[in-house]
Design an enzyme around this catalytic site. Structure first.
Site, PDB file in Angstrom:
ATOM      1  CG  ASN A  34      -0.217  -0.057   2.667  1.00  0.00           C
ATOM      2  OD1 ASN A  34       1.196   0.234   2.809  1.00  0.00           O
ATOM      3  ND2 ASN A  34      -1.018  -0.367   3.631  1.00  0.00           N
ATOM      4  CG  ASP A 228      -6.836  -7.709   1.595  1.00  0.00           C
ATOM      5  OD1 ASP A 228      -7.017  -7.877   2.884  1.00  0.00           O
ATOM      6  OD2 ASP A 228      -5.887  -7.000   0.979  1.00  0.00           O
TER       7      ASP A 228
END
Length: 353
Positions: A34, A228
Site C-alpha cells: 500500500n 482484500d
C-alpha cells in the site's frame, strides 16, 4: 526460474516427505504494497493459495488415472501476525496434513526475511482445503491418494477438522443463500461518516485467462486478493487512516467462477470494536456467455482490519453508526464472532505459557 502469472518465482524443493515439498520465495516490490509500504494482505493470501494449489495438485497426481487440478474450497481463519514490507523476502512453506476421500487439507506458513539483517519472523499461518477436479471433465472430482500419519491420534484430529469445516461451509451457504442482496455504491453525499452506507464499496472485474487455472476457472488466490482490496477500501473510508489486514475468518468458496464471468466483489462494515473493524465481503459471478445460468453467489468471508498511525501503532477505531434493525442484527453477530475469536486467542496464549 518459473514464470508464474507474470511473477518470477524461484522454487526450492525439499523432498523430506511427499506431502511437504513446496517452498516458494519472492522479494516484495512496491506493487505488492500500500501507500505506506505494508504488503497487501491480498498479496500474501494469493501466495498462500498458490503454494497450497501446487502441493495439492502435485499430490493428487501421484496416482495413475485422470490428471487433475486442485481447486480451493475453503480457507480457515488466517491471522496476520506481523506486517511485511517492501524489500523483505517472503518464504512460503506448505504441507498436506489430512486427506479425505475427495479433499486435502494443506497447512501453510509464511515467513518474512529482512535480507539486510538476516532476521526472519513468522507472519502468517493458514489451513486450506482443496478438491481435485479432472482436467478432462470439470464436473468430475478425483479420488485423493491417502497419506501416512505419524499416529492414529493425528489422523483422528485431522478427521475432526474435516468434519467441522464441512459443517461450517454448509451453514455459511445456507445463511447467505445463493444470492444475497447487492451492496449499493457508497453514498457520501447523504450518508453520515462512519455509517455502513458511507463506506460500503464494490469492485467489478472481468475474469480473463491470466486469472484462471488450467481448467478455466479462477484461482482462489486471485479472488482473495480482490476481496482484500475491497475490504481495505471499506476500512480506509471508515477510518481515513492507514489500515492493515489483521485476520480473515473462514473464506468459503461455494461455487467455481469460470473464465468470461463478470465478478462483483462487495464489502460492507458489520462491526467495530475499540481497535478493529469487521467487514463482510462476498463475490457474485455473472456469466457473460452462459447467460441461462444467471448470477450466483460464489465466495463469502469476513475480514478484520486495524487502523495504524504514522509510526505503525494501533489507533482507536471510530464507532460504527447503525441505521435500522438489520444493521443492528449484523453488528451483534459480528460482536459475537469478535468475542469468540478473542477467547480463542487468549486460550492459545495461555497454552503457550
Amino acid at each position: 526460474m518459473w514464470h508464474f502469472h507474470g511473477k518470477y518465482w524461484i522454487f526450492k524443493r525439499l523432498f523430506l516427505k511427499q506431502v511437504k515439498c513446496v517452498y516458494p520465495f519472492r522479494l516484495m516490490r512496491p506493487d505488492d504494497a500500500n501507500i505506506v509500504g505494508n504488503v497487501h494482505g491480498g498479496t500474501i493470501l494469493k501466495m498462500i493459495e498458490e503454494a497450497g494449489c501446487i502441493i495439492g495438485t502435485r499430490h493428487c497426481n501421484t496416482q495413475p488415472g485422470d490428471r487433475c487440478v486442485a481447486a480451493l474450497a475453503r480457507v480457515e481463519r488466517t491471522d496476520f501476525l506481523y506486517p511485511m514490507f517492501i524489500g523483505e523476502v517472503a518464504h512460503v512453506s506448505a504441507e498436506i496434513t489430512y486427506a479425505s476421500k475427495h479433499s486435502v487439507e494443506v497447512q501453510v506458513n509464511v515467513m518474512s526475511e529482512n535480507i539486510l539483517t538476516g532476521s526472519k519472523k513468522l507472519t502468517n499461518k493458514a489451513a486450506l482445503w482443496y478438491v481435485p477436479f479432472s482436467i478432462q471433465n470439470l464436473e468430475k472430482i478425483i479420488k485423493v491418494p491417502p497419506i501416512k500419519y505419524a499416529s492414529a491420534e493425528e489422523e483422528a484430529e485431522g478427521k475432526r477438522r474435516y468434519e467441522a469445516q464441512k459443517m461450517e461451509r454448509l451453514e455459511t451457504k445456507e445463511r447467505n443463500g445463493e444470492l444475497s442482496r447487492p451492496v449499493p455504491a457508497p453514498d457520501r453525499t447523504t450518508k453520515e461518516p462512519h455509517t455502513v452506507g458511507f463506506s460500503q464499496s464494490s469492485l467489478i472485474h472481468l475474469v480473463g485467462p491470466s486469472d484462471c487455472t488450467l481448467l478455466g476457472f479462477v484461482h482462489g488466490g486471485v479472488t482473495m486478493k480482490l476481496m482484500d482490496e475491497v475490504a481495505g477500501i471499506v476500512a480506509a473510508r471508515h477510518c481515513k487512516t492507514n489500515i492493515v489486514t489483521a485476520s480473515v475468518d473462514a473464506i468459503n468458496f461455494h461455487r467455481k467462477i469460470k473464465k468470461g464471468c463478470v465478478v462483483t466483489v462487495s464489502g460492507q462494515m458489520t462491526f467495530t470494536s475499540n481497535k478493529s473493524m469487521e467487514i463482510e465481503v462476498f463475490v457474485d459471478a455473472d456469466p457473460l456467455i452462459e447467460t441461462e445460468e444467471g448470477k450466483y453467489r460464489a465466495v463469502t468471508a469476513f475480514f478484520t482490519y486495524i487502523s495504524l498511525d504514522k509510526e505503525g501503532k494501533p489507533l482507536p477505531v471510530p464507532p460504527l453508526k447503525l441505521e435500522g434493525e438489520e444493521e443492528q442484527k449484523r453488528f451483534e453477530e459480528g460482536k459475537e464472532r469478535y468475542l469468540q475469536n478473542k477467547t480463542k486467542r487468549l486460550a492459545g496464549i495461555e497454552r503457550k505459557q
